[in-house]
Design a protein around this motif. Sequence first.
Motif, PDB file in Angstrom:
ATOM      1  N   LEU A  69       0.820  -1.207   0.000  1.00  0.00           N
ATOM      2  CA  LEU A  69       0.000   0.000   0.000  1.00  0.00           C
ATOM      3  C   LEU A  69       0.860   1.265   0.000  1.00  0.00           C
ATOM      4  O   LEU A  69       0.351   2.356  -0.271  1.00  0.00           O
ATOM      5  CB  LEU A  69      -0.935   0.011   1.210  1.00  0.00           C
ATOM      6  CG  LEU A  69      -2.025  -1.071   1.226  1.00  0.00           C
ATOM      7  CD1 LEU A  69      -2.832  -0.993   2.513  1.00  0.00           C
ATOM      8  CD2 LEU A  69      -2.943  -0.928   0.012  1.00  0.00           C
ATOM      9  N   THR A  70       2.151   1.128   0.308  1.00  0.00           N
ATOM     10  CA  THR A  70       3.034   2.296   0.235  1.00  0.00           C
ATOM     11  C   THR A  70       3.129   2.805  -1.204  1.00  0.00           C
ATOM     12  O   THR A  70       3.341   3.998  -1.433  1.00  0.00           O
ATOM     13  CB  THR A  70       4.438   1.953   0.758  1.00  0.00           C
ATOM     14  OG1 THR A  70       4.947   0.817   0.048  1.00  0.00           O
ATOM     15  CG2 THR A  70       4.388   1.621   2.243  1.00  0.00           C
ATOM     16  N   VAL A  71       2.984   1.914  -2.166  1.00  0.00           N
ATOM     17  CA  VAL A  71       2.915   2.327  -3.568  1.00  0.00           C
ATOM     18  C   VAL A  71       1.549   2.945  -3.859  1.00  0.00           C
ATOM     19  O   VAL A  71       1.442   3.961  -4.546  1.00  0.00           O
ATOM     20  CB  VAL A  71       3.186   1.133  -4.499  1.00  0.00           C
ATOM     21  CG1 VAL A  71       3.015   1.543  -5.963  1.00  0.00           C
ATOM     22  CG2 VAL A  71       4.579   0.567  -4.267  1.00  0.00           C
ATOM     23  N   ALA A  72       0.498   2.360  -3.306  1.00  0.00           N
ATOM     24  CA  ALA A  72      -0.856   2.861  -3.554  1.00  0.00           C
ATOM     25  C   ALA A  72      -1.050   4.262  -2.980  1.00  0.00           C
ATOM     26  O   ALA A  72      -1.720   5.106  -3.589  1.00  0.00           O
ATOM     27  CB  ALA A  72      -1.877   1.898  -2.949  1.00  0.00           C
ATOM     28  N   PHE A 241       0.474  -2.534 -12.937  1.00  0.00           N
ATOM     29  CA  PHE A 241       0.665  -2.278 -11.505  1.00  0.00           C
ATOM     30  C   PHE A 241      -0.160  -3.187 -10.606  1.00  0.00           C
ATOM     31  O   PHE A 241       0.001  -3.149  -9.385  1.00  0.00           O
ATOM     32  CB  PHE A 241       0.416  -0.804 -11.208  1.00  0.00           C
ATOM     33  CG  PHE A 241       1.478   0.068 -11.817  1.00  0.00           C
ATOM     34  CD1 PHE A 241       2.767   0.043 -11.318  1.00  0.00           C
ATOM     35  CD2 PHE A 241       1.209   0.868 -12.914  1.00  0.00           C
ATOM     36  CE1 PHE A 241       3.766   0.812 -11.880  1.00  0.00           C
ATOM     37  CE2 PHE A 241       2.190   1.637 -13.495  1.00  0.00           C
ATOM     38  CZ  PHE A 241       3.485   1.612 -12.967  1.00  0.00           C
ATOM     39  N   THR A 242      -1.022  -3.998 -11.181  1.00  0.00           N
ATOM     40  CA  THR A 242      -1.602  -5.084 -10.408  1.00  0.00           C
ATOM     41  C   THR A 242      -0.506  -6.087 -10.028  1.00  0.00           C
ATOM     42  O   THR A 242      -0.553  -6.709  -8.971  1.00  0.00           O
ATOM     43  CB  THR A 242      -2.688  -5.807 -11.231  1.00  0.00           C
ATOM     44  OG1 THR A 242      -3.741  -4.891 -11.499  1.00  0.00           O
ATOM     45  CG2 THR A 242      -3.255  -7.003 -10.477  1.00  0.00           C
ATOM     46  N   PHE A 352      -2.446   7.053 -14.948  1.00  0.00           N
ATOM     47  CA  PHE A 352      -1.378   6.209 -14.417  1.00  0.00           C
ATOM     48  C   PHE A 352      -1.451   6.107 -12.898  1.00  0.00           C
ATOM     49  O   PHE A 352      -1.325   5.013 -12.325  1.00  0.00           O
ATOM     50  CB  PHE A 352      -0.010   6.771 -14.837  1.00  0.00           C
ATOM     51  CG  PHE A 352       0.576   6.089 -16.040  1.00  0.00           C
ATOM     52  CD1 PHE A 352       1.515   5.092 -15.907  1.00  0.00           C
ATOM     53  CD2 PHE A 352       0.173   6.451 -17.316  1.00  0.00           C
ATOM     54  CE1 PHE A 352       2.049   4.472 -17.020  1.00  0.00           C
ATOM     55  CE2 PHE A 352       0.693   5.839 -18.438  1.00  0.00           C
ATOM     56  CZ  PHE A 352       1.646   4.837 -18.294  1.00  0.00           C
ATOM     57  N   GLN A 353      -1.645   7.231 -12.237  1.00  0.00           N
ATOM     58  CA  GLN A 353      -1.612   7.218 -10.776  1.00  0.00           C
ATOM     59  C   GLN A 353      -2.815   6.476 -10.187  1.00  0.00           C
ATOM     60  O   GLN A 353      -2.680   5.735  -9.203  1.00  0.00           O
ATOM     61  CB  GLN A 353      -1.545   8.651 -10.238  1.00  0.00           C
ATOM     62  CG  GLN A 353      -0.286   9.390 -10.623  1.00  0.00           C
ATOM     63  CD  GLN A 353       0.976   8.711 -10.135  1.00  0.00           C
ATOM     64  OE1 GLN A 353       1.007   8.125  -9.065  1.00  0.00           O
ATOM     65  NE2 GLN A 353       2.036   8.776 -10.926  1.00  0.00           N
ATOM     66  N   VAL A 354      -4.001   6.653 -10.798  1.00  0.00           N
ATOM     67  CA  VAL A 354      -5.167   5.886 -10.337  1.00  0.00           C
ATOM     68  C   VAL A 354      -4.932   4.395 -10.565  1.00  0.00           C
ATOM     69  O   VAL A 354      -5.283   3.553  -9.728  1.00  0.00           O
ATOM     70  CB  VAL A 354      -6.450   6.353 -11.059  1.00  0.00           C
ATOM     71  CG1 VAL A 354      -7.619   5.442 -10.712  1.00  0.00           C
ATOM     72  CG2 VAL A 354      -6.779   7.786 -10.675  1.00  0.00           C
ATOM     73  N   ALA A 355      -4.301   4.078 -11.686  1.00  0.00           N
ATOM     74  CA  ALA A 355      -4.009   2.676 -11.983  1.00  0.00           C
ATOM     75  C   ALA A 355      -2.992   2.092 -11.014  1.00  0.00           C
ATOM     76  O   ALA A 355      -3.116   0.941 -10.571  1.00  0.00           O
ATOM     77  CB  ALA A 355      -3.493   2.547 -13.417  1.00  0.00           C
ATOM     78  N   ILE A 356      -1.973   2.866 -10.670  1.00  0.00           N
ATOM     79  CA  ILE A 356      -0.981   2.395  -9.695  1.00  0.00           C
ATOM     80  C   ILE A 356      -1.644   2.134  -8.351  1.00  0.00           C
ATOM     81  O   ILE A 356      -1.415   1.098  -7.713  1.00  0.00           O
ATOM     82  CB  ILE A 356       0.157   3.424  -9.546  1.00  0.00           C
ATOM     83  CG1 ILE A 356       0.961   3.516 -10.847  1.00  0.00           C
ATOM     84  CG2 ILE A 356       1.080   3.038  -8.392  1.00  0.00           C
ATOM     85  CD1 ILE A 356       1.932   4.688 -10.879  1.00  0.00           C
ATOM     86  N   MET A 357      -2.486   3.074  -7.924  1.00  0.00           N
ATOM     87  CA  MET A 357      -3.163   2.942  -6.634  1.00  0.00           C
ATOM     88  C   MET A 357      -4.082   1.726  -6.607  1.00  0.00           C
ATOM     89  O   MET A 357      -3.963   0.850  -5.747  1.00  0.00           O
ATOM     90  CB  MET A 357      -3.963   4.207  -6.340  1.00  0.00           C
ATOM     91  CG  MET A 357      -4.826   4.128  -5.090  1.00  0.00           C
ATOM     92  SD  MET A 357      -5.927   5.554  -4.940  1.00  0.00           S
ATOM     93  CE  MET A 357      -6.966   5.349  -6.391  1.00  0.00           C
ATOM     94  N   GLY A 359      -4.312  -0.736  -8.786  1.00  0.00           N
ATOM     95  CA  GLY A 359      -3.602  -1.969  -9.117  1.00  0.00           C
ATOM     96  C   GLY A 359      -2.859  -2.536  -7.922  1.00  0.00           C
ATOM     97  O   GLY A 359      -2.886  -3.752  -7.680  1.00  0.00           O
ATOM     98  N   ALA A 360      -2.188  -1.661  -7.164  1.00  0.00           N
ATOM     99  CA  ALA A 360      -1.450  -2.134  -5.994  1.00  0.00           C
ATOM    100  C   ALA A 360      -2.390  -2.735  -4.946  1.00  0.00           C
ATOM    101  O   ALA A 360      -2.064  -3.743  -4.308  1.00  0.00           O
ATOM    102  CB  ALA A 360      -0.646  -0.986  -5.386  1.00  0.00           C
ATOM    103  N   VAL A 361      -3.568  -2.113  -4.771  1.00  0.00           N
ATOM    104  CA  VAL A 361      -4.532  -2.632  -3.789  1.00  0.00           C
ATOM    105  C   VAL A 361      -5.087  -3.982  -4.237  1.00  0.00           C
ATOM    106  O   VAL A 361      -5.088  -4.963  -3.479  1.00  0.00           O
ATOM    107  CB  VAL A 361      -5.682  -1.619  -3.586  1.00  0.00           C
ATOM    108  CG1 VAL A 361      -6.780  -2.240  -2.729  1.00  0.00           C
ATOM    109  CG2 VAL A 361      -5.158  -0.357  -2.925  1.00  0.00           C
ATOM    110  N   VAL A 362      -5.556  -4.049  -5.482  1.00  0.00           N
ATOM    111  CA  VAL A 362      -6.120  -5.302  -6.000  1.00  0.00           C
ATOM    112  C   VAL A 362      -5.054  -6.392  -6.035  1.00  0.00           C
ATOM    113  O   VAL A 362      -5.290  -7.541  -5.623  1.00  0.00           O
ATOM    114  CB  VAL A 362      -6.721  -5.086  -7.396  1.00  0.00           C
ATOM    115  CG1 VAL A 362      -7.130  -6.422  -8.019  1.00  0.00           C
ATOM    116  CG2 VAL A 362      -7.918  -4.152  -7.319  1.00  0.00           C
TER     117      VAL A 362
END
Length: 400
Positions: A69-72, A241-242, A352-357, A359-362
């Motif tokens: 989640l530090t990436v998210a 980013f998933t 990109f940033q929404v996808a990183i967030m 993706g990292a959570v999922v």
Amino acid sequence: MSSCTPETATIDEHGTSVPTPSGPGRHPVVTALALSAGTAALVGAEFIPAGVLPGMAEDLAVSEGRAGLTVAATALAGALTAPTIASILPRADRRVVLLSLLGLAIVSNLVVAVAPTLAVVLAARVLLGVAIAGFWSFALSVGVHVTGRAALVSTTVALGTSTATIIGVPVSSVLGDVIGWRAVFLVISALTLVAGGVLWRLLPPVPAQPGAGIAMMRVVLGNRRLVVGVVVIFAAAFANFTAYPYIRVAIEAIDASVVSVLLLAWGLGGLLGNLAGGALSRWLRWAATAGPVIMACALVLLGTTEQTAVLAIAVVLWGVGFNMVPVTTQLWVSAIEPRRVESAVALQVTAFQVAIMSGAVVGGLLVDHQGPSAAMLLGAGVGSAAAIGFASIAVRPRAA
């Protein structure tokens, strides 16, 4: 002082720009590489957790999925910042803005280095997200203003992203095992300071685009082709980013002895992907399609193999495929909105940033409950959908 008279340069459907004169004494390649250095420092910090995830999770007493989640958190801040920063700073000298954002990133990394809990780490990473989104949003327009060469700037800025994967993941993985994950954040703070010094020395003052702010963003959002494209860009980034924050975990599940080598191979594949994206920008629609196709194939291999040789091929292809995406999509949105580059790129950064967030959570949930292969296969499916999306949208510039 700069003698650059145009406010910005226009970019055609092939991803090339109408020439804009460079600042006096500043070679376009040197200026573009200076911006690339800033990108490398910021994105390197963003993805350090992917390289030090096991040690960070153990030290903070959380699961690896939660540590991801530090990436998210970084991405969440970036998603909120990218579409709004031009509105907040409609007239600010873009040189000053870029240098200030690098300073904010240094503060973030120093706080993470001494943070006692995951909550403090997450709060500090929000500052980094602001810095990354703002820097990405302005870097292309600043670079084009100074050099007049959009493909060069986009390729070199994205090259900084690939360089960051070498710094942020494989090198941080090795350093984290030797000096500890906290010390790695001190190292990236120093590198960010150096990047800021380079930009301070090389960049001239750069005025904001005329009309930058809420009005420009409102006009850009009225471009349906661009908005649909941004959704497809989100899908391509989400596919990556998933899986990407958990790349070390996925490699270790197959062959722990090759982690450092394959993380480096991913980054080197990324360098190749950046160069390929720039070289193929003349055929922008198909270059944008190729990246997600290669990435999806790689993730299928990675999610289904148990053989080290296949694993190595998959990791390199993954690096190539994904790292074509930042170059081609930045040129893609700029080609469709050539007179409103700042706002168009801001939407790309937001995607990109929404996808990183997300993706990292999922991906974290899948890794914790089903293992890393599930995250890889989900990424492959979404990447395939993104490829279909890019192939379906013609790249035509909006009329002035």
